[in-house]
Scaffold this motif. Structure first.
Motif, PDB file in Angstrom:
ATOM      1  N   ASP A   1      55.841 121.233   9.317  1.00  0.00           N
ATOM      2  CA  ASP A   1      56.936 122.206   9.308  1.00  0.00           C
ATOM      3  C   ASP A   1      56.964 123.020   8.020  1.00  0.00           C
ATOM      4  O   ASP A   1      57.527 124.111   7.981  1.00  0.00           O
TER       5      ASP A   1
ATOM      6  N   LYS B   1      55.749 114.947  12.762  1.00  0.00           N
ATOM      7  CA  LYS B   1      55.741 115.841  11.609  1.00  0.00           C
ATOM      8  C   LYS B   1      54.440 115.750  10.823  1.00  0.00           C
ATOM      9  O   LYS B   1      53.962 116.737  10.278  1.00  0.00           O
ATOM     10  N   ASN B   2      53.900 114.551  10.768  1.00  0.00           N
ATOM     11  CA  ASN B   2      52.742 114.307   9.915  1.00  0.00           C
ATOM     12  C   ASN B   2      51.455 114.821  10.577  1.00  0.00           C
ATOM     13  O   ASN B   2      51.191 114.533  11.741  1.00  0.00           O
TER      14      ASN B   2
ATOM     15  N   ASP C   1      53.516 117.579   5.998  1.00  0.00           N
ATOM     16  CA  ASP C   1      54.532 117.923   6.992  1.00  0.00           C
ATOM     17  C   ASP C   1      54.226 119.317   7.542  1.00  0.00           C
ATOM     18  O   ASP C   1      54.264 120.307   6.806  1.00  0.00           O
TER      19      ASP C   1
ATOM     20  N   LYS D   1      56.055 127.831  12.943  1.00  0.00           N
ATOM     21  CA  LYS D   1      55.828 126.392  13.033  1.00  0.00           C
ATOM     22  C   LYS D   1      54.957 126.120  14.248  1.00  0.00           C
ATOM     23  O   LYS D   1      55.333 126.367  15.388  1.00  0.00           O
TER      24      LYS D   1
ATOM     25  N   SER E   1      59.649 111.992  12.858  1.00  0.00           N
ATOM     26  CA  SER E   1      59.665 112.885  14.020  1.00  0.00           C
ATOM     27  C   SER E   1      60.425 114.152  13.673  1.00  0.00           C
ATOM     28  O   SER E   1      61.315 114.151  12.819  1.00  0.00           O
ATOM     29  N   ARG E   2      60.090 115.180  14.355  1.00  0.00           N
ATOM     30  CA  ARG E   2      60.702 116.459  14.083  1.00  0.00           C
ATOM     31  C   ARG E   2      61.997 116.578  14.862  1.00  0.00           C
ATOM     32  O   ARG E   2      62.331 115.750  15.703  1.00  0.00           O
TER      33      ARG E   2
END
Lengths: 180, 105, 733
Positions: B98, B25-26, B96, C709, A104-105
């Protein structure tokens, strides 16, 4: 959910479909738990497995609502094809199978806040707008023949457009993913 | 059965999907979360279709037809989405999201 | 043909597609498609014109018209005087029209314009129609555009033959023709905006046709950006008029209401001032004209078609089409001075001055175009509608002749520099010389025989006679001064190009006359430069009566009748031929052309004055730098925004806004430290980041949100949509 069940129980006019309501309760609890696990599971393959549960639950709901053909399509397309596609994607991108890496971010709190606010808003609106509406008790399963009549009659042009879209997506996916 | 049972369940699925889209994220996981959102919509469509089951003048099958369309579009979306994730993986050696910030202003 | 006129723009539009699709494989690279389509258009335009003339001669009975006007796809609205006032108070306006215009109406049979429309789109209770409006003005414009376009197409097959982007060139010529035709037949202002932007786009593409060279692409950008300034005015003006006229874009209804006094005067004034900005940019009026001379970077036939004959008159057409709005908004009929006339006068004089110092023949012609457009705007400004349109017509012909002539001159030497590379062309290119000379004579307004005389004279007579007490005196004076300058700079150009010894490249090349694809259009246009003047002979010339079947034919057929045109207004009238003005303008030619003749041909006069005399030198420098307008735009305004202004903003941003934001952030963090560490990291910090939307306006926070992002953006999107929806729910409940 429980509130609506109670409300249904208190409503003496309409026949209470106990079996359906119990089934719905079990399915919905299972689905929500699985959905939460889909977005929180540390292991990607586990997440995919939980996604299967959610999709199966959706299919079960469709049957509960009498939409048999849609339910079967859901199983075939989603569980049969899309989840397999996901598994291929996971495999090809060599995503970590163990929960070693953070999945998770950092902004999960913001995401949680967004989701929660949205849920409150939607819940209030639905309660306010459709609180009294009931699904007819004499609901009959839709026959596939009738559905096909509608698709190939009234919705023929959208149907063809969708097939064109699928073709375009196919070509696009090949072009994007091709190695060159 | 109340209509709201289904709608509220769909709303819950939708919000969980939104959480997943923002928080994961993935790239593959983000796509899965999008599937949750699309399924929530489908539940709504079929529920309303059942709702108008015997209302005169309404087309009770329209909701189901649109649910089928959504499934088709979802298939297309996953195909292209996964292709994009693969392309990202090939170029960045990661999924990812990000790490992929070319849009940085 | 009058009702199916929508076919005309469709043909070149299809030709555009066809040229792009298959043009490259054709032997002429697509030129044949373009020529064929424009030729068909010309035939159809002539058919439209003929149809209109017979309609004027035999005005339809309204019942008969309605019976024939039924059609399947749309309904045809016959805008008669009574039917035209829309939702407002139809009865009152119609009565007023009849009371005031009774005398006029008997004299002029009212010929209703042919309007035909279909519903374009509906939103809520607003229905926007798309349609065509044919009256004398649009029929005339159709003929002019297709005629010049056809000649330019033919000319271009030789001129750009073998060019590396020949196909694109012809494709854009077709698109331009389509856009311009679409623009002139529009029946509502919204459609006009579409056409207006389309012609601007084609102009951009064609100016930058040879974009590999930096000045060309710069010129294209400059044209586009300068026009954007005016486009804002156009949009604002159209929107103001839309609401002022009770939510209608329809030109007929708009002008009828303006004429009947149903729209408040101030609204009309503001609306027409906004539209004047648009006219200033598109029609190259002073202060926004700077793009037009630079636009000469495009191929010469394009300059002839777009930047002299057709596109630049889009502004004139805009005023002419909405003349009811301008006439009433600016009180043209009763005033002695108004914005339109002032803009026109300043332009006609200052443009003519600038033409003096140019060494590039195309730039001379470009400034001459600016100046002539000034005449047209002046004519509209003083109330001489017919004079303006007549001048538009004659100018289109002789200016196209001059531009194509300059193209013919430069075809072999590839240079437009009169001083360095031309000279002595008279003997070697006789056809070009004679046609250029006739065009020049028309531009100068050589009395009685050339077209330019009749139209310019009508403008000056109009400025003298129309308007309130005493007429527009300044317009007469400035117009005559402009005429003197015009004659002088054209004589100078003739001298440099055709007389003297060959210089530079023209001496190096073995020059000879061009082939028929270049000379035939020149001959046709030169003939036209003489003949078209007789289309609107005044009723009396120096006391000699002209037979009625010959005089004022143009006015009779072109000038609209009916409630959408202010001809019923008491203060609207037509100028008559004034002998002394004709004599004075003839005198102006003698002064201008004679002075320049003495100076250049006979080498008389104080040569070298610019070196010796300080005043003359300053004047010359100001002209050479084009009144420093470009310097003002690029260095002063842009420089200010880029330099001090940007620095000041930056300082404010760095020191004040950042300080505030930082202290807010510090405060929030300080408070957060009391809270459980995880919540601080997870929630407060992120909420502070997420509230970037709330802190909008602060550069520093906004920069943080642009982190590239994608999921942050998704978060903002969802959160923003949720909050908005929540607000709606709360407001609604």
């Amino acid at each position: 959910m429980i509130g609506s069940l109670l409300a249904a129980a208190q409503n003496a006019d309409a026949p209470v479909l106990v079996a359906q309501n119990v089934a719905f309760g079990i399915i919905s609890v299972l689905m929500i738990y699985s959905a939460i696990r889909v977005v929180t599971a540390a292991n990607v393959v586990h997440a995919a497995a939980f996604l299967v549960v959610v999709l199966a639950g959706v299919a079960a709901l469709f049957i509960l609502l009498g939409a048999e053909f849609v339910a079967i399509t859901q199983v075939l397309v989603y569980i049969g094809a899309i989840v397999v596609l996901f598994l291929f994607g996971i495999m090809l991108t060599r995503a970590p199978m163990e929960g070693s890496e953070k999945m998770s971010r950092d902004n999960w709190a913001l995401a949680a806040l967004t989701g929660f606010v949205l849920l409150v808003l939607l819940g209030y609106t639905l309660w306010d707008g459709f609180g009294k509406n009931k699904i007819p008790a004499d609901l009959q399963p839709t026959s596939t023949g009738a559905l096909s009549d509608v698709i190939f009659g009234q919705y023929l042009v959208p149907f063809e457009v969708v097939s064109l879209l699928l073709l375009a997506a196919l070509v696009g996916a090949i072009v994007i993913a091709r190695r060159d | 059965m109340f209509l709201n049972q289904f709608l509220l369940l769909a709303a819950a699925l939708f919000c969980i999907g939104v959480y997943g889209v923002i928080a994961r994220k993935n790239g593959v996981m983000v796509l899965m979360s999008i599937e949750l959102i699309l399924n929530a919509v489908n539940i709504n469509l079929v529920a309303f279709s059942a709702m108008w089951f015997n209302t005169p003048g309404a087309n009770p099958l329209a909701g189901q037809v649109f649910a089928l369309f959504v499934i088709a579009v979802a298939a297309a979306e996953v195909g292209v989405g996964l292709a994009i994730v693969l392309a990202i993986f090939r170029n960045y050696k990661t999924v990812d999201l990000d790490q992929v910030d070319l849009m940085k202003g | 043909m009058l009702t199916h006129v929508w076919i005309i723009p469709l043909i070149p539009a299809l030709s555009f597609v066809a040229i792009l699709a298959i043009g490259k494989r054709l032997p002429k690279k697509g030129a044949e498609i373009g020529i064929a389509s424009v030729a068909i258009c010309l035939v159809l335009a002539l058919a439209t014109g003929t149809g209109w003339i017979s309609r004027v001669n035999h005005p339809p009975e309204s019942a008969h018209a309605e019976a024939t006007a039924q059609s399947v796809e749309g309904h045809e609205a016959e805008a008669t005087a009574t039917a035209s006032a829309t939702e407002g108070e139809p009865a009152a306006s119609a009565d007023a029209e009849h009371a005031e215009g009774g005398a006029e109406a008997e004299e002029h049979h009212v010929t209703p314009p042919v309007q035909r429309n279909v519903t374009w789109f509906e939103t809520g209770d607003v229905t926007v129609k798309a349609g065509t409006l044919i009256d004398g003005l649009s029929a005339l414009m159709l003929v002019i555009v297709t005629f010049i376009s056809l000649l330019v197409h033919v000319f271009s097959t030789d001129y750009v033959g073998g060019d590396r982007r020949e196909t694109h060139y012809f494709a854009f010529l077709s698109l331009f023709t389509a856009a311009m035709l679409f623009y002139v037949i529009s029946d509502n202002t919204l459609q006009m905006v579409v056409g207006w932007e389309l012609v601007g786009l084609c102009s951009f593409a064609l100016i930058g046709h040879w974009w590999e060279e930096k000045p060309n692409s710069d010129a294209a950008l400059k044209a586009f950006l300068t026009n954007r300034v005016g486009d804002i005015g156009l949009l604002v003006g159209v929107i103001i008029l839309y609401f002022a006229a009770g939510k209608t874009f329809d030109v007929l209804s708009l002008n009828t209401q303006a004429n009947a006094g149903l729209i408040e005067h101030n609204l009309l004034l503001i609306g027409s001032l906004c539209l004047i900005t648009a006219v200033m940019s598109k029609s190259g009026q002073f202060v926004l004209h700077t793009w037009l001379p630079d636009a000469m970077a495009g191929p010469t036939p394009v300059s002839a078609l777009i930047h002299a004959a057709t596109m630049v008159v889009a502004g004139i057409y805009l005023v002419a089409r909405n003349y009811g709005v301008f006439f009433n908004g600016l009180s043209i009929g009763t005033a002695n001075v108004n914005a339109l006339a002032v803009v026109g006068c300043v332009t006609l004089l200052f443009g003519a001055f600038l033409a003096f110092v140019q060494t590039d023949i195309k730039k001379v012609l470009a400034y001459s175009t600016v100046s002539q457009l000034g005449y047209m705007v002046t004519a509209l400004g003083v109330g001489g509608w017919t004079a303006a349109i007549f001048h538009l017509f004659t100018h289109a012909i002789f200016k196209a002749c001059l531009f194509l002539g300059s193209g013919s001159l430069a075809h072999h030497i590839h240079s437009f520099d009169m001083k360095k590379d031309m000279g002595g062309m008279r003997k070697r290119m006789p056809i070009t010389f004679w046609t250029f000379l006739i065009g020049t004579a028309a531009l100068m307004g050589l009395p009685l025989i050339t077209a330019g005389f009749w139209s310019k004279d009508e403008i000056l007579a109009g400025a003298h006679q129309l308007g309130g007490d005493g007429g527009y005196r300044f317009a007469v004076i400035m117009g005559l001064m402009g005429a003197v300058c015009t004659c002088a700079y054209m004589t100078r150009a003739i001298w440099y190009v055709f007389y003297g010894e060959p210089r530079g490249k023209s001496a190096e090349h073995d020059l000879h006359e061009n082939g028929p694809r270049i000379t035939v259009p020149l001959i046709i246009l030169a003939t036209g430069s003489i003949l078209v003047g007789y289309a609107n002979l005044p009723e009396k010339v120096f006391g000699i009566g002209v037979p009625e079947s010959l005089s004022l034919r143009f006015e009779h057929f072109i000038e609209p009748t009916g409630a959408y045109f202010p001809s019923a207004d008491n203060s609207f009238s037509h100028p008559e031929f004034v002998p002394w003005i004709a004599l004075v303008s003839a005198l102006a030619i003698v002064i201008g052309a004679g002075g320049a003749y003495l100076w250049y041909f006979k080498d008389k006069g104080p040569h070298g004055i610019t070196e010796r005399n300080k005043v003359a030198r300053t004047g010359y420098k100001v002209l050479e730098n084009k009144y420093y307008l470009d310097w003002l735009y690029t260095d002063v305004i842009v420089g200010f925004v880029k330099g001090p202004f940007a620095r000041a903003t930056n300082w404010f941003n760095q020191n004040i806004l950042d300080g505030v934001v930082n202290s807010v952030g510090k405060g929030a963090r300080g408070a957060g430290e009391f809270v459980y560490h995880r919540i601080d990291q997870g929630v407060v910090d992120n909420v502070v980041k997420g509230s970037g939307l709330a802190a909008e306006g602060s550069g520093s926070v906004l920069r943080k949100t642009q982190n590239g992002k994608v999921q942050w953006y998704a978060a903002y999107l969802f959160l923003g949509a949720t909050i908005l929806a929540a607000i709606f729910v709360i407001v609604a409940s």
